[in-house]
Design a protein around this motif. Structure first.
Motif, PDB file in Angstrom:
ATOM      1  N   ARG A 528     -33.916  14.174 -35.244  1.00 35.37           N
ATOM      2  CA  ARG A 528     -33.082  15.117 -35.134  1.00 35.37           C
ATOM      3  C   ARG A 528     -33.608  16.006 -34.216  1.00 35.37           C
ATOM      4  O   ARG A 528     -34.686  16.665 -34.159  1.00 35.37           O
ATOM      5  N   VAL A 529     -32.560  16.223 -33.094  1.00 36.93           N
ATOM      6  CA  VAL A 529     -33.120  17.099 -31.889  1.00 36.93           C
ATOM      7  C   VAL A 529     -32.368  18.228 -32.040  1.00 36.93           C
ATOM      8  O   VAL A 529     -31.318  18.450 -32.080  1.00 36.93           O
ATOM      9  N   TYR A 530     -33.071  19.495 -32.245  1.00 34.74           N
ATOM     10  CA  TYR A 530     -32.447  20.876 -32.672  1.00 34.74           C
ATOM     11  C   TYR A 530     -32.540  21.688 -31.276  1.00 34.74           C
ATOM     12  O   TYR A 530     -33.657  21.647 -30.510  1.00 34.74           O
ATOM     13  N   LEU A 531     -31.464  22.401 -30.774  1.00 37.28           N
ATOM     14  CA  LEU A 531     -31.340  23.423 -29.743  1.00 37.28           C
ATOM     15  C   LEU A 531     -30.767  24.490 -30.271  1.00 37.28           C
ATOM     16  O   LEU A 531     -29.661  24.549 -30.671  1.00 37.28           O
ATOM     17  N   SER A 532     -31.110  25.734 -29.957  1.00 37.50           N
ATOM     18  CA  SER A 532     -30.633  26.811 -30.314  1.00 37.50           C
ATOM     19  C   SER A 532     -31.052  28.231 -29.609  1.00 37.50           C
ATOM     20  O   SER A 532     -32.184  27.980 -28.736  1.00 37.50           O
ATOM     21  N   THR A 533     -30.170  29.345 -29.673  1.00 35.28           N
ATOM     22  CA  THR A 533     -30.526  30.366 -28.966  1.00 35.28           C
ATOM     23  C   THR A 533     -31.077  31.493 -29.796  1.00 35.28           C
ATOM     24  O   THR A 533     -31.148  31.004 -31.139  1.00 35.28           O
ATOM     25  N   ALA A 534     -31.473  32.755 -29.469  1.00 35.32           N
ATOM     26  CA  ALA A 534     -31.908  33.697 -30.305  1.00 35.32           C
ATOM     27  C   ALA A 534     -30.930  34.117 -31.149  1.00 35.32           C
ATOM     28  O   ALA A 534     -31.070  34.862 -32.179  1.00 35.32           O
ATOM     29  N   TYR A 535     -29.507  33.985 -30.945  1.00 33.11           N
ATOM     30  CA  TYR A 535     -28.592  34.558 -31.599  1.00 33.11           C
ATOM     31  C   TYR A 535     -27.833  33.312 -32.461  1.00 33.11           C
ATOM     32  O   TYR A 535     -26.893  33.474 -33.411  1.00 33.11           O
ATOM     33  N   GLY A 536     -28.710  32.317 -32.608  1.00 34.53           N
ATOM     34  CA  GLY A 536     -27.932  31.277 -33.701  1.00 34.53           C
ATOM     35  C   GLY A 536     -27.088  30.298 -33.102  1.00 34.53           C
ATOM     36  O   GLY A 536     -26.774  29.479 -34.169  1.00 34.53           O
ATOM     37  N   ASP A 537     -26.851  30.400 -32.118  1.00 34.63           N
ATOM     38  CA  ASP A 537     -26.005  29.252 -31.209  1.00 34.63           C
ATOM     39  C   ASP A 537     -26.713  28.004 -31.272  1.00 34.63           C
ATOM     40  O   ASP A 537     -27.859  28.110 -30.779  1.00 34.63           O
ATOM     41  N   GLY A 538     -26.103  26.943 -31.357  1.00 33.93           N
ATOM     42  CA  GLY A 538     -26.849  25.615 -31.208  1.00 33.93           C
ATOM     43  C   GLY A 538     -26.330  24.694 -32.320  1.00 33.93           C
ATOM     44  O   GLY A 538     -25.453  24.642 -32.801  1.00 33.93           O
ATOM     45  N   GLY A 539     -27.234  23.673 -32.435  1.00 34.68           N
ATOM     46  CA  GLY A 539     -26.858  22.513 -33.349  1.00 34.68           C
ATOM     47  C   GLY A 539     -28.052  21.433 -32.878  1.00 34.68           C
ATOM     48  O   GLY A 539     -29.006  21.722 -32.860  1.00 34.68           O
ATOM     49  N   TYR A 540     -27.448  20.371 -33.475  1.00 36.46           N
ATOM     50  CA  TYR A 540     -28.699  19.059 -33.516  1.00 36.46           C
ATOM     51  C   TYR A 540     -27.948  17.866 -33.289  1.00 36.46           C
ATOM     52  O   TYR A 540     -26.540  17.833 -33.250  1.00 36.46           O
ATOM     53  N   VAL A 541     -28.723  17.019 -32.628  1.00 35.02           N
ATOM     54  CA  VAL A 541     -28.202  15.480 -32.347  1.00 35.02           C
ATOM     55  C   VAL A 541     -29.139  14.627 -33.000  1.00 35.02           C
ATOM     56  O   VAL A 541     -30.227  14.791 -33.338  1.00 35.02           O
ATOM     57  N   SER A 542     -28.432  13.653 -33.825  1.00 37.11           N
ATOM     58  CA  SER A 542     -29.386  12.965 -34.817  1.00 37.11           C
ATOM     59  C   SER A 542     -29.356  11.371 -33.952  1.00 37.11           C
ATOM     60  O   SER A 542     -28.193  11.131 -33.482  1.00 37.11           O
ATOM     61  N   ALA A 543     -30.520  10.617 -34.092  1.00 44.20           N
ATOM     62  CA  ALA A 543     -30.479   9.496 -33.347  1.00 44.20           C
ATOM     63  C   ALA A 543     -31.440   8.521 -34.084  1.00 44.20           C
ATOM     64  O   ALA A 543     -32.297   9.070 -34.968  1.00 44.20           O
ATOM     65  N   ALA A 544     -31.194   7.263 -34.026  1.00 38.78           N
ATOM     66  CA  ALA A 544     -31.993   6.286 -34.504  1.00 38.78           C
ATOM     67  C   ALA A 544     -33.267   6.182 -33.672  1.00 38.78           C
ATOM     68  O   ALA A 544     -33.383   6.636 -32.742  1.00 38.78           O
ATOM     69  N   LEU A 545     -34.120   5.431 -34.390  1.00 38.48           N
ATOM     70  CA  LEU A 545     -35.492   5.558 -33.859  1.00 38.48           C
ATOM     71  C   LEU A 545     -35.654   4.767 -32.587  1.00 38.48           C
ATOM     72  O   LEU A 545     -36.768   4.957 -31.649  1.00 38.48           O
ATOM     73  N   ASP A 546     -34.657   4.054 -32.178  1.00 34.54           N
ATOM     74  CA  ASP A 546     -34.534   3.386 -30.867  1.00 34.54           C
ATOM     75  C   ASP A 546     -33.468   4.238 -29.883  1.00 34.54           C
ATOM     76  O   ASP A 546     -33.526   3.645 -28.745  1.00 34.54           O
ATOM     77  N   GLY A 547     -33.213   5.246 -30.442  1.00 38.72           N
ATOM     78  CA  GLY A 547     -32.468   6.096 -29.336  1.00 38.72           C
ATOM     79  C   GLY A 547     -30.930   6.042 -29.426  1.00 38.72           C
ATOM     80  O   GLY A 547     -30.220   7.047 -28.853  1.00 38.72           O
ATOM     81  N   THR A 548     -30.338   5.251 -30.260  1.00 43.02           N
ATOM     82  CA  THR A 548     -28.981   5.345 -30.405  1.00 43.02           C
ATOM     83  C   THR A 548     -28.466   6.721 -31.181  1.00 43.02           C
ATOM     84  O   THR A 548     -28.926   7.059 -32.229  1.00 43.02           O
ATOM     85  N   ILE A 549     -27.532   7.306 -30.752  1.00 43.52           N
ATOM     86  CA  ILE A 549     -27.185   8.487 -31.120  1.00 43.52           C
ATOM     87  C   ILE A 549     -26.166   8.190 -32.368  1.00 43.52           C
ATOM     88  O   ILE A 549     -25.058   7.385 -32.269  1.00 43.52           O
ATOM     89  N   LEU A 550     -26.647   8.813 -33.358  1.00 43.61           N
ATOM     90  CA  LEU A 550     -25.715   8.436 -34.666  1.00 43.61           C
ATOM     91  C   LEU A 550     -24.975   9.675 -35.088  1.00 43.61           C
ATOM     92  O   LEU A 550     -23.790   9.888 -35.447  1.00 43.61           O
TER      93      LEU A 550
END
Length: 555
Positions: A528-550
């Motif tokens: 799970r890749v998380y990106l966010s700002t200091a103000y709490g904006d953001g989210g995450y991308v979940s991917a299988a171990l081979d890189g497939t976006i879930l």
């Protein structure tokens, strides 16, 4: 009103004391001007009638503490921090009074006296405490005395931080002598006893101990004597939780002796949200205001008080090695004191240095010449010997030094960075299997099964080219993963996809969680890749171990 009760400033009628400690009394009072009940905090100066302690400082220091708390609270506007209405500081009164909102649900200490909380309930309360701390930290205020008596509860159970009397404020002069530490000893972070102040992570350590006490039913750092407690805090080794369930990873992340290894507050909030089942990208429900009294709504299952569940200490797991055997400390193991405003501890720098020196001697004591670690310990983990410790104190694990790179720190969110980190972690852990792992650009936090004890795990960190063993973790409940089997070559593409899908402008935080339990993916192990700002904006991308976006979850 003509009840004959005592009046403060000709306006506030004292109704009844709500709590009393060495630094004063909090009263329920009636504001005759605005026709509402409020809380009045009285801080007694040294020598005042009724003061049981004569070492709480001079009258001027006490007055300045009142003003300090008022200034600290005035900086913070948040539903999880008690609101200040007014301050009475006139010649007509012997000492200043702080007029605050009245929080009618008692304290967290009162609640925990009924028995431990379920992990999800504790996590829900923890999110509220954390939200209040984040609001304070955002305006340069550190609480420095987070403990159950200093967390009040509204009638719906939502928490409110109070008692900022010893808070550290960026532009205010300190009130203690040089080299002193102020706070409640069992909840003080180890680095503060070593003279390192001004770190928000110290409040997070205290939050971790509050959550530990909430689910386990006892305060893990308290010992039979103050000296033994002081030594335990300095060593910073917390026993593994046994009743925390899904809250265990949060406790393990917060209760790390090195403050630099504790996760940032936004990640802690996401971890707590996972335990409660709330959306990690959204604040808890009780953060929303609704009316002048800041009424909030708790999850329905938390409104009913669960039946008391007294703490029943369990024997250590068979074969589990020191430093697990921390004895429970009855009676009243959770509440630091029965009073709402219990007296904080003030430690002189010299005493701290002496105990620190003793603990340092323990940590630096050489291992036996045969080169063998303790039973069940992989190479590099040796136990000290020949040191006499205070009763109730367990010696820490001594970690053999590892070879560190002299080159500049490498971004670990890269294929080469992670391969190097995994190789170093495998060497120190003595195996290839690891628990859930969090990867930041600068460091990696993970765990690994204990050799010959596959049902337990230890904690590890990789930072600045070196892997270290951070201590015991607890009982292993989730699957593990061979980190070297992960195709780390997918990282650049995965990070680029996260940036494209989440559209977070100028993210200030980015990290990856290797989820071995498949929390949101029906057991499938993912990144799970998380990106966010200091103000709490953001989210995450979940991917299988081979890189497939879930899954893509953007706020």
């Amino acid at each position: 009103m003509s009840s004959g009760r005592a009046m403060v400033d000709g306006r506030f009628e004292l109704l009844e004391p709500l709590g009393s400690g060495g630094m004063g009394t909090v009263w329920r009072a009636y504001d005759i001007a605005l026709h509402r009940e409020v809380a009045l905090k009285e801080v007694r100066a040294e020598g005042d009638t009724g003061s049981a302690q004569g070492d709480t400082g001079s009258a001027e220091q006490q007055r300045e503490r009142v003003l300090r708390e008022a200034r600290a609270l005035a900086r913070i506007t948040h539903p999880n921090v008690v609101a200040i209405h007014h301050i009475v500081d006139t010649p007509a009164e012997k000492h200043p009074w702080i007029v605050m909102e009245l929080v009618a649900g008692g304290s967290l200490a009162d609640k925990l006296a009924e028995g431990p909380m379920p992990p999800a309930h504790a996590a829900w309360v923890g999110r509220g405490i954390l939200a209040g701390l984040r609001a304070a930290h955002a305006v340069g205020v550190l609480h420095r005395d987070v403990k159950p008596p200093n967390v009040l509860l509204r009638t719906d159970g939502s928490p409110v931080l109070t008692d900022f009397g010893i808070a550290a404020v960026n532009d205010l002069t300190g009130l203690t002598s040089t080299g002193s530490v102020v706070g409640s000893l069992p909840y003080v972070a180890p680095e503060r006893l070593q003279g390192h102040e001004g770190n928000p992570a110290s409040d997070l350590w205290s939050l971790g101990l509050v959550l530990f006490a909430a689910v386990e039913g006892y305060q893990p750092m308290r010992r039979d004597t103050d000296v033994a407690t002081l030594a335990a805090v300095l060593m910073g080794s917390v026993p593994p939780p046994r009743q925390a369930g899904p809250l265990t990873p949060v406790l393990n992340a917060l209760l790390v002796p090195n403050p630099g290894h504790r996760p940032p507050a936004d990640q802690v909030d996401r971890m707590l949200a996972q335990v409660t089942g709330e959306n990690p990208a959204e604040p808890p429900a009780f953060h929303q205001l609704s009316g002048p009294n800041r009424t909030v709504t708790a999850p329905r299952e938390f409104l009913a008080t669960p039946p008391p569940r007294p703490y029943s200490p369990q024997p250590p797991p068979q074969g589990f090695h020191a430093p697990l055997a921390y004895p429970p400390i009855p009676p009243d193991p959770v509440t630091d004191a029965p009073q709402r405003n219990s007296r904080p501890w003030i430690f002189a720098g010299g005493a701290v240095v002496l105990v620190a020196a003793a603990v340092a001697a323990i940590a630096l004591w050489p291992s036996s010449s045969d080169g063998q670690g303790g039973a069940g310990q992989p190479p590099g983990r040796a136990q000290p010997s020949g040191i006499a410790l205070p009763s109730g104190v367990i010696p820490p694990t001594v970690i053999a030094p590892t070879t560190a790179k002299s080159a500049a720190t490498v971004d670990l969110l890269t294929p080469d960075g992670m391969r190097t980190a995994v190789a170093a972690l495998e060497k120190v852990a003595g195996g290839k299997q690891f628990t859930e792992t969090t990867i930041y650009p600068e460091y990696v936090i993970t765990g690994a099964p204990v050799p010959n004890e596959p049902k337990h795990y230890d904690k590890f960190t990789y930072r600045n080219g070196a892997a270290t063993h951070d201590g015991i973790g607890g009982r292993l409940t989730d699957p593990t993963i061979d980190l070297s089997s992960v195709n780390w070559d997918i990282l650049p593409t995965l990070l680029a996809t996260a940036a494209e899908q989440l559209k977070v402008p100028n993210p200030t935080s980015r990290y990856i969680i290797v989820d071995t339990a498949g929390t949101f993916t029906n057991g499938q192990q993912v990144l799970r890749v998380y990106l966010s700002t200091a103000y709490g904006d953001g989210g995450y991308v979940s991917a299988a171990l081979d890189g497939t976006i879930l899954r893509v979850y953007a706020k």
